[in-house]
Scaffold this active site. Structure first.
Site, PDB file in Angstrom:
ATOM      1  N   SER A  66     106.238 103.919  20.328  1.00 20.68           N
ATOM      2  CA  SER A  66     107.350 102.983  20.450  1.00 20.68           C
ATOM      3  C   SER A  66     108.157 103.260  21.725  1.00 20.68           C
ATOM      4  O   SER A  66     107.606 103.203  22.810  1.00 20.68           O
ATOM      5  CB  SER A  66     108.221 103.056  19.186  1.00 20.68           C
ATOM      6  OG  SER A  66     109.090 101.959  19.087  1.00 20.68           O
ATOM      7  N   ASP A 123     101.605 101.695  19.071  1.00 22.76           N
ATOM      8  CA  ASP A 123     102.340 100.559  18.506  1.00 22.76           C
ATOM      9  C   ASP A 123     103.560 100.122  19.317  1.00 22.76           C
ATOM     10  O   ASP A 123     104.646  99.922  18.777  1.00 22.76           O
ATOM     11  CB  ASP A 123     102.756 100.838  17.057  1.00 22.76           C
ATOM     12  CG  ASP A 123     102.755  99.542  16.232  1.00 22.76           C
ATOM     13  OD1 ASP A 123     101.814  98.753  16.388  1.00 22.76           O
ATOM     14  OD2 ASP A 123     103.695  99.321  15.453  1.00 22.76           O
ATOM     15  N   HIS A 125     105.160 100.719  11.321  1.00 30.60           N
ATOM     16  CA  HIS A 125     105.350 100.928  12.758  1.00 30.60           C
ATOM     17  C   HIS A 125     105.114 102.387  13.153  1.00 30.60           C
ATOM     18  O   HIS A 125     104.565 102.665  14.216  1.00 30.60           O
ATOM     19  CB  HIS A 125     106.772 100.485  13.131  1.00 30.60           C
ATOM     20  CG  HIS A 125     107.106 100.680  14.580  1.00 30.60           C
ATOM     21  ND1 HIS A 125     106.272 100.250  15.599  1.00 30.60           N
ATOM     22  CD2 HIS A 125     108.185 101.260  15.189  1.00 30.60           C
ATOM     23  CE1 HIS A 125     106.833 100.540  16.777  1.00 30.60           C
ATOM     24  NE2 HIS A 125     107.978 101.159  16.539  1.00 30.60           N
TER      25      HIS A 125
END
Length: 352
Positions: free
Chosen positions: A125, A150, A315
């Site tokens: 992220s 991700d 996530h």
């Protein structure tokens, strides 16, 4: 998994169950010395430098680190980025991509000097964005490869519009660490209880130092944002609930992510082309194929990077499925001859 009638154990677990050592690395800046908390495993092989996502800490990599260390010949270094975890910097509010990527370069220099080992940058992220910025700016001279987990420019930019609402929906405080761990699992933020038990310790802190810095303005800000949506009576109720929650507080978030909003655009805008421009071998791990944007779709069709989708993950892919992420990364590194496998690990992917 707990059976019927058995209570799940949400007790926190120490970092030492997964990492061999913890230390604070001092980095010289123009007017001060900053201290970056790192966790390590191993002493030989290429370095896997792990950069966590926004609001998380190096401990989000704990379970993954132990798994990957048993798969391939490597050493692991996980960093608490500025403003996060137990890292202490003079300006903890400067979370610009430029500053944070320079931090990565400085920590590497402080750790290894001129004897740089080969380094694989791995980020999730926000940390994935910082890894790309660091690689594209040539801040890691001995860079072997890049793994981004991700984070895709298109979906990240789209998600920014709803991010403040998501942050407001989270509890502001927790009665205990166990309460925080339980919330993280039941809310789906972390879907793997083992990871949550070590990771959440790095996301929250005791409230003592938080209470002294809180005044009515903090709550006025919340009220003002909501006045457009709700009547005054509801606002007063919300304020009373916030005040009550604060009085009962034992733990709160280590970083107020809502205050970092001005940096979000800089983390993600232009990220896809920046990622594609990095000349080293690249691996993109995603929770869903729908996350690919146009630039990455074209790049993937042209074979500019390797991609793998790990379904049924949230996530925090590396926390939800540490075994699968370790398997994908190990296969990638063995395939590119960056390292050798350990023990009986066999690459399961046809590309190897």
């Amino acid at each position: 998994m707990a059976g019927p009638g058995r209570k799940r154990d949400f007790s926190p677990v120490p970092w030492s169950q997964y990492f061999e050592s913890m230390e604070d690395v001092e980095v010289e800046n123009e007017s001060s010395k900053d201290s970056f908390r790192i966790y390590r495993i191993g002493s030989e092989g290429p370095v896997l430098l792990l950069l966590h996502g926004g609001g998380h800490s190096a401990l989000s990599w704990a379970v993954f680190s132990a798994v990957i260390f048993n798969r391939i010949n490597c050493r692991v270094v996980a960093i608490d980025l500025r403003g996060h975890g137990d890292t202490k910097v003079k300006n903890s509010e400067d979370l610009s991509a430029e500053t944070m990527s320079k931090d990565v370069g400085k920590v590497i220099e402080a750790l290894y000097g001129e004897n740089l080992p080969p380094i694989m940058l791995i980020g999730h992220s926000m940390g994935g964005a910082i890894a790309v910025h660091a690689a594209a700016s040539n801040l890691v001279p001995s860079l072997l490869g890049l793994c981004v987990i991700d984070v895709v420019e298109g979906t990240a930019m789209d998600a920014l519009n709803s991010m403040q609402n998501f942050l407001r929906s989270r509890p502001k405080t927790f009665r205990s660490l166990e309460n925080a761990i339980e919330w993280s699992v039941k809310s789906g933020q972390i879907r793997n209880l083992e990871s949550a038990k070590v990771s959440m310790v790095g996301q929250v802190k005791k409230c003592e130092d938080h209470l002294s810095s809180v005044d009515s303005k903090a709550f006025e800000g919340i009220i003002e944002e909501e006045e457009e949506e709700e009547e005054g009576e509801s606002n007063n109720k919300r304020k009373k609930e916030d005040d009550l929650e604060l009085k009962e507080c034992s733990y709160t978030w280590r970083i107020e992510l809502a205050k970092t909003e001005k940096y979000w655009d800089g983390w993600f805008r232009g990220l896809s082309n920046l990622f594609l421009s990095c000349s080293v071998p690249k691996l993109l791990l995603l929770a869903g194929v729908d996350r690919l944007d146009k630039d990455l779709t074209i790049g993937q069709m042209q074979g500019k990077f390797q991609m793998q989708v790990l379904p049924q993950c949230g996530h925090a892919v590396h926390e939800d499925a540490p075994e699968k992420v370790a398997e994908a990364l190990a296969a990638f590194m063995v395939r590119h001859k960056f390292t050798e496998s350990k023990g009986g690990f066999q690459c399961l992917f046809p590309a190897c």
